[in-house]
Scaffold this motif. Structure first.
Motif, PDB file in Angstrom:
ATOM      1  N   SER A   1      -6.949   0.444  -6.952  1.00  0.00           N
ATOM      2  CA  SER A   1      -7.306  -0.730  -6.157  1.00  0.00           C
ATOM      3  C   SER A   1      -6.226  -1.809  -6.141  1.00  0.00           C
ATOM      4  CB  SER A   1      -8.609  -1.331  -6.672  1.00  0.00           C
ATOM      5  OG  SER A   1      -8.438  -1.772  -7.996  1.00  0.00           O
TER       6      SER A   1
ATOM      7  N   ALA B   1       0.828  -1.202   0.000  1.00  0.00           N
ATOM      8  CA  ALA B   1       0.000   0.000   0.000  1.00  0.00           C
ATOM      9  C   ALA B   1       0.865   1.256   0.000  1.00  0.00           C
ATOM     10  CB  ALA B   1      -0.932  -0.001   1.207  1.00  0.00           C
TER      11      ALA B   1
ATOM     12  N   SER C   1      -3.448  -2.192  -4.379  1.00  0.00           N
ATOM     13  CA  SER C   1      -3.107  -2.634  -3.030  1.00  0.00           C
ATOM     14  C   SER C   1      -4.172  -3.587  -2.483  1.00  0.00           C
ATOM     15  CB  SER C   1      -2.961  -1.433  -2.108  1.00  0.00           C
ATOM     16  OG  SER C   1      -2.686  -1.856  -0.800  1.00  0.00           O
ATOM     17  N   GLU C   2      -5.408  -3.250  -2.708  1.00  0.00           N
ATOM     18  CA  GLU C   2      -6.506  -4.097  -2.235  1.00  0.00           C
ATOM     19  C   GLU C   2      -6.485  -5.467  -2.921  1.00  0.00           C
ATOM     20  OE1 GLU C   2     -11.355  -4.062  -2.336  1.00  0.00           O
ATOM     21  OE2 GLU C   2     -10.306  -2.143  -2.174  1.00  0.00           O
ATOM     22  N   LEU C   3      -6.228  -5.479  -4.212  1.00  0.00           N
ATOM     23  CA  LEU C   3      -6.147  -6.751  -4.940  1.00  0.00           C
ATOM     24  C   LEU C   3      -5.037  -7.634  -4.382  1.00  0.00           C
ATOM     25  CD1 LEU C   3      -6.593  -5.530  -8.629  1.00  0.00           C
ATOM     26  CD2 LEU C   3      -8.247  -6.833  -7.259  1.00  0.00           C
TER      27      LEU C   3
ATOM     28  N   GLN D   1      -3.666  -7.469  -1.358  1.00  0.00           N
ATOM     29  CA  GLN D   1      -4.008  -7.889   0.003  1.00  0.00           C
ATOM     30  C   GLN D   1      -5.062  -8.986   0.019  1.00  0.00           C
ATOM     31  OE1 GLN D   1      -5.007  -4.199   1.940  1.00  0.00           O
ATOM     32  NE2 GLN D   1      -2.870  -3.599   2.143  1.00  0.00           N
ATOM     33  N   LYS D   2      -5.959  -8.977  -0.948  1.00  0.00           N
ATOM     34  CA  LYS D   2      -7.006 -10.003  -1.027  1.00  0.00           C
ATOM     35  C   LYS D   2      -6.538 -11.260  -1.747  1.00  0.00           C
ATOM     36  CE  LYS D   2     -11.035  -7.051  -0.633  1.00  0.00           C
ATOM     37  NZ  LYS D   2     -12.285  -6.598  -1.257  1.00  0.00           N
TER      38      LYS D   2
END
Length: 136
Positions: free
Chosen positions: A26, A11, A28-30, A32-33
């Motif tokens: 998005s 991030a 960072s979110e991808l 992390q998920k």
């Protein structure tokens, strides 16, 4: 034994270097998920738009390694090392990748190269010490 990358948080990396690119809102979110395919696709689109951006290639290599694709990540960082031979961060991260692959002699060499460029580079010092323990 845990080797340390220079940049640990995706991030932070993404927001500090790519916040201007709406394609990466998005990413960072991808990561992390655990959405590898989507994350890699986003990075590849950015590479196509900005093929000479070393930050995105750095993120690409780190993302590949994050998803267990360490050999591929090593190739990315080797390319960056050829293009930016005086960058100690790249050398430290190459050392980490070699160490993860069990190639301790090469890892030790890269950590040493990073330290020659930046003698007070604490992460490279720590990583080199950890590799030395494995070699001995």
């Amino acid at each position: 034994m845990k080797f340390k990358y220079t940049i640990l948080l995706f991030a932070w990396v993404i927001s500090s270097s790519l916040s201007h690119a709406s394609d990466f809102d998005s990413l960072s979110e991808l990561i992390q998920k655990g959405k590898e395919t989507e994350a890699i696709a986003k990075i590849n689109r950015y590479i196509q738009k900005y093929p000479n951006d070393p930050k995105v290639k750095f993120i690409y290599g780190a993302t590949l390694d994050h998803f267990g694709r360490t050999q591929e990540a090593k190739k990315v960082f080797l390319h960056l090392n050829r293009k930016y031979p005086n960058n100690p961060t790249i050398k430290n991260n190459l050392g980490v990748l070699y160490a993860k692959l069990g190639e301790y002699s090469a890892a030790y060499t890269f950590f040493g190269s990073a330290l020659r460029l930046k003698p007070n580079y604490q992460e490279a010092k720590n990583n080199q010490w950890l590799v030395q323990q494995k070699i001995n």
